[in-house]
Design an enzyme around this catalytic site. Structure first.
Site, PDB file in Angstrom:
ATOM      1  N   ASP A  34       0.874  -1.170   0.000  1.00 30.04           N
ATOM      2  CA  ASP A  34       0.000   0.000   0.000  1.00 30.04           C
ATOM      3  C   ASP A  34       0.915   1.225   0.000  1.00 30.04           C
ATOM      4  O   ASP A  34       2.060   1.147   0.447  1.00 30.04           O
ATOM      5  CB  ASP A  34      -0.879  -0.022   1.251  1.00 30.04           C
ATOM      6  CG  ASP A  34      -1.647   1.266   1.427  1.00 30.04           C
ATOM      7  OD1 ASP A  34      -2.329   1.676   0.475  1.00 30.04           O
ATOM      8  OD2 ASP A  34      -1.554   1.868   2.512  1.00 30.04           O
TER       9      ASP A  34
ATOM     10  N   ASP B  96      -6.862  -1.462   4.133  1.00 29.82           N
ATOM     11  CA  ASP B  96      -6.282  -2.536   3.318  1.00 29.82           C
ATOM     12  C   ASP B  96      -6.705  -3.920   3.805  1.00 29.82           C
ATOM     13  O   ASP B  96      -6.209  -4.926   3.290  1.00 29.82           O
ATOM     14  CB  ASP B  96      -4.749  -2.446   3.352  1.00 29.82           C
ATOM     15  CG  ASP B  96      -4.243  -1.143   2.784  1.00 29.82           C
ATOM     16  OD1 ASP B  96      -4.665  -0.780   1.672  1.00 29.82           O
ATOM     17  OD2 ASP B  96      -3.447  -0.468   3.454  1.00 29.82           O
TER      18      ASP B  96
ATOM     19  N   ASP C 133      -1.553  -1.047   6.132  1.00 29.17           N
ATOM     20  CA  ASP C 133      -1.679  -0.551   7.497  1.00 29.17           C
ATOM     21  C   ASP C 133      -2.766  -1.263   8.278  1.00 29.17           C
ATOM     22  O   ASP C 133      -2.987  -0.977   9.448  1.00 29.17           O
ATOM     23  CB  ASP C 133      -1.925   0.961   7.514  1.00 29.17           C
ATOM     24  CG  ASP C 133      -3.192   1.367   6.774  1.00 29.17           C
ATOM     25  OD1 ASP C 133      -4.033   0.488   6.532  1.00 29.17           O
ATOM     26  OD2 ASP C 133      -3.326   2.553   6.445  1.00 29.17           O
TER      27      ASP C 133
END
Length: 639
Positions: A331, A532, A528
């Site tokens: 991410d 996600d 995190d």
């Protein structure tokens, strides 16, 4: 019973609990030695009695365990095979050989216990980090209470050199806190009022007053302990396969021993005594002890190594899987980047200096909670720039803030703030360049004059480029997934050095890309743990960054990195690869030893004691081999 009488009993109980296996093995050896001294023929009543005692003392525990497995699970296990082999040897007059088998078997069991204890101690050391008591401040009074009795909002006094008893926020004091037990960070972290601290970490040279934010059962340390306990109890696929194989294999060994006891006298002319003796040796050397012990010690050692370095595996399956990764997807925000905007450029116009520009901007943003405002104020504090008195501050939604600074009407905001104003070609070029770099441009205006601009951007983590390069050196494809704009994503992706960038994604689109990438191999998602979560769950291995305070990361991910350190991703993969390599070495070695001993027994090169030494020695060897993973030294990236 008095306290004086109870204390020795308690001490003896601890000694027996830890060293009982070795004590049994030593007693068994003494009895064998006395029997051997009593007569070489081994046929006298005294000698046989001593051997019987050696059998009973050395083999009772294993025989009981084997019978329990047979009765409860209707399965044969290695313990029962060893005892049957020893009894079979005694039945044809090989009392000494059977007794030596029992002794070596009991000794190896004790040594296995010690080696496994080393793995368990490494894991249990994590569970002993939390102190039992804490000092609670109530007004001017201090009171020691049990950690279990702490409540949210309590104020704790943590003296220099003491462990912090609960998760909380520093209220008073300054100190450096060693957080290695939680995050794996080797360098102590400076803590000041407003900073977060965690239970189990070690306070440095200064006293701290901490406000408790979580009860004992909800602290990060408690969650770590729970995860480690789960990981210990969970069996990886390879171990489950070996355990299923062991049940079938034990039956095959018994059938093979029966055939070996029946056929050689008919086809090879062996004597019945010789045949039964060789069949008993076959029971021993063909048993899969080493094969069964090839996996779990290595897996538990790898999990313990990871935990001590701030990496939590939720089970051995993920330790195995992470070593076979083909793709790692990151991410962007909060993972490859800091997740917090920072001022990257300051350009002052006309007579104004950068310091004056930043002072006016920070003064205007004093009361704003916007992330960009915080970035500007943070930089002003970092540079020790004095803020000016402000009045009539008012936020303009979507544009910025205006107010009076030191008696002058000032404004700060985005490009709409300078509409209708004339800028030089150079100024326009600067603005265009900054926007093309994916930065947000903020203008500052005093009266009717634009005095300069500030550019703000979410910056790449310091170790991001190096971490991505390490992964690529390991032969892993690295991609970046983000919901951010394509232009900003491409710039960050280029700075990080990733192979491919996917931008402007919704959470469900991230899941689809993870599934597509996973069609050609194993894929890990690093995020995190909040937005996600779907992609973490869909990947072969979900790796959560910044687990400190992020409950959903602990729940969704398969691997949790306790510090925001991207280098731990490559370390975790290296640890998985090394664990797999050690397991393969152990399995190959175990099978090779079994084949060698079986063949040697058939051609008459191995007696029962030597067969036992080879069998038990190989078992201890693979356990010790697995313990190599307890080493905390940096693992080669290419292992």
């Amino acid at each position: 019973m008095s306290v004086i009488e109870a204390a020795p009993n308690k001490t003896w109980s601890r000694i027996w609990l830890r060293h009982g296996g070795l004590i049994i093995a030593v007693l068994c050896l003494i009895l064998i030695g006395l029997a051997w001294c009593g007569g070489q023929d081994g046929n006298s009543g005294l000698v046989i009695t001593l051997y019987l005692l050696a059998y009973a003392i050395g083999g009772y525990r294993k025989a009981l365990e084997g019978l329990q497995t047979l009765i409860r699970e209707k399965e044969l296990d290695v313990d029962l095979l060893m005892v049957v082999a020893a009894i079979g040897a005694a039945s044809i007059g090989y009392w000494k050989d059977g007794a030596i088998l029992i002794f070596i078997f009991s000794l190896s069991g004790a040594l296995e216990g010690y080696t496994m204890e080393r793995t368990n101690n490494a894991i249990e050391s994590i569970m002993k980090l939390r102190p039992e008591e804490a000092i609670v401040i109530n007004g001017n009074k201090e009171k020691r209470v049990r950690v279990e009795d702490l409540k949210q909002g309590d104020l704790l006094l943590v003296k220099p050199g003491e462990r912090i008893a609960a998760d909380g926020i520093v209220s008073e004091g300054f100190s450096a806190v060693n957080q290695a037990s939680i995050t794996g960070e080797s360098i102590p972290t400076d803590k000041a009022p407003g900073d977060e601290v965690f239970a189990g970490t070690m306070n440095g040279q200064g006293a701290l007053v901490i406000q408790v934010t979580k009860p004992a059962e909800a602290t990060l340390l408690a969650k770590i302990i729970h995860l480690v306990q789960e990981a210990q109890s969970e069996r990886p696929p390879s171990q489950l396969f070996v355990e299923r194989f062991e049940r079938t294999y034990a039956k095959i060994v018994v059938a093979g021993a029966i055939l070996m006891a029946a056929l050689p006298p008919v086809f090879l002319g062996w004597t019945w005594s010789q045949t039964i003796y060789r069949a008993m040796i076959f029971l021993v050397v063909a048993s899969p002890c080493a094969l069964v012990s090839s996996i779990m010690p290595a897996v538990l050692s790898g999990i313990a190594n990871g935990a001590r370095n701030g990496i939590l595996f939720k089970g051995g399956a993920y330790l195995e899987t992470i070593g076979r990764l083909d793709v790692v997807a990151f991410d962007k925000t909060g993972t490859l980047t800091e997740g917090v905007p920072k001022v990257t450029d300051i350009t002052a116009y006309g007579k104004y200096t950068e310091t004056e520009l930043l002072s006016i901007a920070a003064s205007l943003e004093t009361w704003s909670e916007h992330p960009i405002a915080k970035a500007i104020i943070s930089l002003a504090k970092e540079r020790n720039i004095e803020l000016m008195p402000t009045t009539k501050l008012e936020a303009i939604p979507g544009l910025g803030v205006h107010g009076s600074v030191d008696g002058q009407e000032c404004k700060i905001g985005k490009v709409d703030l300078i509409e209708g104003m004339t800028l030089s070609i150079k100024e326009k070029s600067t603005i265009t360049d900054l926007e093309q770099q994916g930065k947000t441009v903020i203008f500052v205006k005093v009266e009717d004059e634009v005095i300069g601009l500030l550019a703000v951007q979410d910056t790449l983590r310091a170790q991001a480029r190096e971490s991505v390069d390490k992964l690529k050196q390991m032969g892993i494809k690295v991609v970046m997934l983000t919901g951010d704009s394509s232009s900003t994503a491409q710039i960050i992706g280029q700075e990080a050095g990733v192979d491919q960038v996917y931008a402007e994604l919704l959470p469900e689109q991230k899941v689809e890309i993870i599934k597509t990438l996973g069609q050609n191999g194993k894929v890990a998602m690093v995020g995190d743990g909040v937005n996600d979560a779907p992609a973490l769950a869909a990947s072969s291995v979900g790796i959560a960054m910044g687990a400190a305070g992020t409950d959903i990361a602990l729940e969704t991910a398969n691997v949790v990195l306790m510090a925001d350190d991207l280098s731990k991703v490559s370390y975790a993969i290296s640890l998985g690869r090394r664990s797999t390599r050690v397991i393969k070495q152990n399995v190959t070695f175990a099978i090779a030893v079994i084949l060698l001993l079986v063949v040697s027994n058939f051609i008459g090169y191995v007696n029962l004691p030597l067969g036992v030494i080879g069998h038990e020695g190989s078992t201890i060897a693979v356990i010790i081999s697995g313990l190599r993973l307890l080493s905390q030294k940096q693992i080669s990236l290419f292992e």
